[in-house]
Design a protein around this motif. Structure first.
Motif, mmCIF file in Angstrom:
data_model
loop_
_atom_site.group_PDB
_atom_site.id
_atom_site.type_symbol
_atom_site.label_atom_id
_atom_site.label_comp_id
_atom_site.label_asym_id
_atom_site.label_seq_id
_atom_site.Cartn_x
_atom_site.Cartn_y
_atom_site.Cartn_z
ATOM 1 N N LYS A 1 16.104 42.935 -41.692
ATOM 2 C CA LYS A 1 16.797 41.825 -42.334
ATOM 3 C C LYS A 1 17.671 42.262 -43.499
ATOM 4 O O LYS A 1 18.647 41.598 -43.833
ATOM 5 N N ALA A 2 17.329 43.389 -44.114
ATOM 6 C CA ALA A 2 18.168 43.874 -45.216
ATOM 7 C C ALA A 2 19.561 44.215 -44.689
ATOM 8 O O ALA A 2 20.578 43.844 -45.293
ATOM 9 N N ALA B 1 21.437 41.080 -43.698
ATOM 10 C CA ALA B 1 21.990 40.424 -44.886
ATOM 11 C C ALA B 1 23.314 41.062 -45.278
ATOM 12 O O ALA B 1 24.310 40.364 -45.519
ATOM 13 N N THR C 1 22.753 38.760 -49.928
ATOM 14 C CA THR C 1 21.633 39.578 -50.347
ATOM 15 C C THR C 1 20.422 39.269 -49.458
ATOM 16 O O THR C 1 20.358 38.200 -48.850
ATOM 17 N N PRO C 2 19.461 40.187 -49.377
ATOM 18 C CA PRO C 2 18.240 39.934 -48.608
ATOM 19 C C PRO C 2 17.532 38.655 -49.073
ATOM 20 O O PRO C 2 17.048 37.883 -48.239
ATOM 21 N N GLU C 3 17.484 38.437 -50.373
ATOM 22 C CA GLU C 3 16.838 37.222 -50.885
ATOM 23 C C GLU C 3 17.527 35.977 -50.347
ATOM 24 O O GLU C 3 16.875 35.020 -49.915
ATOM 25 N N ASN C 4 18.816 36.013 -50.377
ATOM 26 C CA ASN C 4 19.570 34.855 -49.912
ATOM 27 C C ASN C 4 19.394 34.636 -48.414
ATOM 28 O O ASN C 4 19.330 33.495 -47.944
ATOM 29 N N SER D 1 16.717 35.342 -46.722
ATOM 30 C CA SER D 1 15.389 34.751 -46.604
ATOM 31 C C SER D 1 15.471 33.230 -46.785
ATOM 32 O O SER D 1 14.936 32.458 -45.981
ATOM 33 N N ARG D 2 16.153 32.808 -47.817
ATOM 34 C CA ARG D 2 16.271 31.367 -48.079
ATOM 35 C C ARG D 2 17.103 30.688 -47.000
ATOM 36 O O ARG D 2 16.846 29.544 -46.630
ATOM 37 N N LYS E 1 15.018 29.878 -44.104
ATOM 38 C CA LYS E 1 14.224 28.705 -44.432
ATOM 39 C C LYS E 1 15.045 27.426 -44.245
ATOM 40 O O LYS E 1 14.556 26.422 -43.700
#
Lengths: 236, 236
Positions: A180-181, A184, A190-193, A195-196, A199
Motif C-alpha cells: 500500500k505504500a 499511495a 501518503t500511506p496515511e491518506n 488508509s483513510r 475507509k
DNA sequence: CGCAGACTTGAATCTCCTCAAGCTTGGTGG
DNA sequence: CCACCAAGCTTGAGGAGATTCAAGTCTGCG
C-alpha cells in the motif's frame, strides 16, 4: 544469458509483438548484443540521469518506474509484461528521466540502444512496432496526467480499484499487486491518506482485508468513480 | 487553403524538421490532402473522444491542450511552433485524449492521418522524424508528471517562471504568454491560489505587474526553485 | 466616464500532510 | 508452542496548504 543464434533459444522474445514482424536477419543482429536476465525483487535496474545504453523489455514479473527530486520521490508507473521501458530515451539517445526497480522476481531483456536505433532505420516493420509502442506509452502518460489533475485522491483510488479488478479478470474480489505504500505513491498521496481513503470507500461497498480487495456493490462504486474510457481504458 | 503542387507555395512547411529529410514524392503525396489554415484566438480545434482524422502542426501562434472530466477541466500543455499535436492518436488511429483550442491567432497545418500512416511505412526518413517527435512528446509528459508529483504549487510556479524566462531570452523581465487563469490550470491550481503564490514569491525577489514578470534576484529564486535538467530542460 | 472581464483579497472550510503512537502480521529463536 | 521482533499498516491530533464563495480592485475599451 547471452542470446545466441538459434531461434529456439528465445522463442518468447522472437514472438513479442515488437519483434514479430521484423526480418529474421535484423532480429539476429539485434539479439547478438542482447541479454535476457532474471532479477530478484527490489533490484535497481536504472537510475534517472544515466545514459540510456539498453532498451529494457519486461518479459515476466513487474517493474516500478519512479523519480526523485529534492529529497522526495514518487512512483510514476508500473511496467508489466510484455512492455518496454525507457524506449523514448533509447530513441533519442538521451538520459533516463525515470529510475526503475523490480517489484518482484522479473525476467528482463536488455537490448543495446544503438542497435535499436540502427535497425529502426533498416527495418520498417520494426519501425512501425516501435512507433506503436511509443504512441501507447505516450497515451498512457496523458491518461495518468488526466487522472492526476482532474480527480481527487478518493476518485483516483476508486478508479484504480476498478481498473485493477478488470485486469485481474473481473471478479468482485482480487489482490493488490503490491504494497500500500507504493500504491499511495503511485496515486499521489501518503500511506496515511490511502488508509483513510480505503475507509471512505467502505461507504461505496469496498472492503479491504490486507491486500485482498472486495467490491461488494459494483454499480455503487462505478457510480461514484465515473470511470471514463479516455482515462481508464488501457486498450485505446 | 488547399495545398497544391509547387514547393514554393509552402516553403515554411517543407522545411519543418519533420518533413525536411523526406522524399520529395512522398512529401507531395502528403500535401495533396493537406490544408494550412489561419485561426483566430479561442477557437476549438479538436475535442477529446473524436476520431483522429488529421495530424495538426502549429506553424505560428500557440495552442492549448486540455481535458475535461465530470464537469472539471484542466490545461495539460501548450503547443508552440513548430510542433505537432495528437501525433500518437494519428499513429494509433485512436480517439483524441485531449481537446485543443487556439490561444492566439494561429497558423495550423492539417494532414490527413491515414496519409501520415501510409507514408510512414514508405519513407524511413519521415519515420525517423515521427519517432523523434513522438519521443520528445513522451519525455515532455514525463517531465510534466514529475513536476506535478514531486513539487508543491509554489515550487512549480517558481520553476515555470525560470523556464519561461529562459525561453524568452534570459532577461530578468519578461511577459507571461497567456492569462493567469490558464496558467493556474496548467500548474494545477486555482486562480486564487496562483495569486497568493505570486505574493509568496516576492520573498524571493519576484515582481509581477500585470503580465510582466521581473526576477530581481536570479540566484535567490533558483536557490528556492532548485530547477533540474531532468524536469525543466526542454532540450533533453 | 463607465462598463466588462480579469485579477486580487479575505474568510471559512476542506483536504491532505506530518508526526507520533498503536496495532497486526509473519517470521525467528527459545 | 509461544514470546518476541520488525515491517507494514492504521489511527489520532494538529497544522499547513488548497479550495470555495463573495466582495473588492484594477484595466482596457467603447
Amino acid at each position: 544469458m547471452r542470446l545466441g543464434m538459434p531461434e529456439t533459444d528465445f522463442p518468447g522474445v522472437r514472438n513479442l509483438e515488437i519483434f514479430s514482424d521484423m526480418d529474421e536477419e535484423n532480429f539476429q543482429s539485434l539479439m547478438r548484443g542482447s541479454y535476457v536476465q532474471n532479477f530478484p525483487p527490489q533490484i535497481d535496474l536504472i537510475t534517472e540521469g544515466d545514459p540510456s545504453d539498453f532498451l529494457h523489455i519486461v518479459l515476466s514479473g513487474s517493474v516500478d518506474l519512479f523519480a526523485s527530486w529534492s529529497g522526495r520521490d514518487s512512483s510514476l508507473a508500473t511496467v508489466r509484461p510484455v512492455a518496454t521501458f525507457i524506449l523514448a530515451a533509447t530513441i533519442k539517445d538521451a538520459p533516463y528521466l525515470m529510475s526503475a526497480r523490480t517489484l518482484e522476481k522479473s525476467r528482463i531483456a536488455l537490448i543495446p540502444s544503438q542497435d535499436v536505433r540502427a535497425i529502426f532505420d533498416r527495418d520498417s516493420n520494426f519501425a512501425r512496432a516501435i512507433v506503436t509502442e511509443l504512441s501507447q506509452s505516450y497515451r498512457r502518460k496523458v491518461k495518468a496526467m488526466k487522472d492526476l489533475k482532474l480527480r481527487t485522491s478518493l476518485e483516483r483510488l476508486a478508479n484504480y480499484l476498478l481498473r485493477e479488478q478488470g485486469r485481474s479478470g473481473g471478479d468482485p474480489s482480487f489482490d493488490l499487486p503490491f504494497g500500500k505504500a507504493r500504491l499511495a505513491s503511485l496515486l499521489g498521496m501518503t500511506p496515511e491518506n490511502l488508509s483513510r481513503a480505503f475507509k471512505n470507500l467502505q461507504a461505496y461497498g469496498v472492503t479491504a482485508a490486507g491486500n485482498r480487495i472486495t467490491i461488494n456493490d459494483q454499480a455503487d462504486l462505478e457510480d461514484f468513480a465515473r470511470p471514463s474510457p479516455l482515462i481508464d481504458d488501457d486498450r485505446i
